[in-house]
Enzyme design. Sequence first.
Site, PDB file in Angstrom:
ATOM      1  N   GLY A  14       0.832  -1.197   0.000  1.00  0.00           N
ATOM      2  CA  GLY A  14       0.000   0.000   0.000  1.00  0.00           C
ATOM      3  C   GLY A  14       0.862   1.241   0.000  1.00  0.00           C
ATOM      4  O   GLY A  14       2.016   1.223  -0.410  1.00  0.00           O
ATOM      5  N   CYS A  15       0.312   2.308   0.492  1.00  0.00           N
ATOM      6  CA  CYS A  15       0.985   3.603   0.531  1.00  0.00           C
ATOM      7  C   CYS A  15       2.284   3.517   1.326  1.00  0.00           C
ATOM      8  O   CYS A  15       2.287   3.062   2.465  1.00  0.00           O
ATOM      9  CB  CYS A  15       0.052   4.624   1.174  1.00  0.00           C
ATOM     10  SG  CYS A  15       0.816   6.205   1.503  1.00  0.00           S
ATOM     11  N   PHE A  16       3.380   3.968   0.731  1.00  0.00           N
ATOM     12  CA  PHE A  16       4.661   3.842   1.435  1.00  0.00           C
ATOM     13  C   PHE A  16       4.772   4.766   2.633  1.00  0.00           C
ATOM     14  O   PHE A  16       5.615   4.566   3.497  1.00  0.00           O
ATOM     15  CB  PHE A  16       5.864   3.959   0.513  1.00  0.00           C
ATOM     16  CG  PHE A  16       5.946   5.156  -0.409  1.00  0.00           C
ATOM     17  CD1 PHE A  16       5.407   6.388  -0.097  1.00  0.00           C
ATOM     18  CD2 PHE A  16       6.608   5.023  -1.614  1.00  0.00           C
ATOM     19  CE1 PHE A  16       5.511   7.468  -0.956  1.00  0.00           C
ATOM     20  CE2 PHE A  16       6.731   6.107  -2.489  1.00  0.00           C
ATOM     21  CZ  PHE A  16       6.176   7.332  -2.151  1.00  0.00           C
TER      22      PHE A  16
END
Length: 181
Positions: A14-16
């Site tokens: 997902g979003c880093f």
Amino acid sequence: MDSTKTEIAIFAGGCFWCTEAFFTDLKGVDKVVSGYIGGKTENPTYKEVCSGYSGHAEAIKITFDPDDVAYEDLLEIFFSTHDPTTLNRQGADVGTQYRSEIFYTTETQKASAENFIKLLTEQDIFGKKIVTKVSKASTFYPAEDNHQDYYAQNQNQPYCQAVIAPKLDKLKKNYKSKLKE
């Protein structure tokens, strides 16, 4: 930390901004870098990755000392901090750049990741099929500076408060013994 004993782990979950925050405070972790991997575009920008056309995933590159933190511990935290059963999405973040993928840097990591997924599947931990891919690491491109240490620098931002902070609190509660003092 003895630099001769460091290894690299690369995870996309997902979003880093989220994934980076989970690994930064672990004992044995020297460095966590947000970036892009798994696509075709060389030196991609955040905008190119977000478009979905670069083929890259938002990922983190973890430099760690295997004497202080086992790769299997990193896998456990990776799987406990995102949903490995949703294809190309994590919560409201949708697109191939948010896929769940482990990019192994050694054959031992590949075997460990595959065995870990097999174990989670056999124990039906998630109640659904795990879609996490296990792939050989290709070139990892560090993200722009404003994406590094994002949570640490933007804790009051609404996304950080709503998405990252609750998961981080859970992590700190469940993995207290594995965190730096």
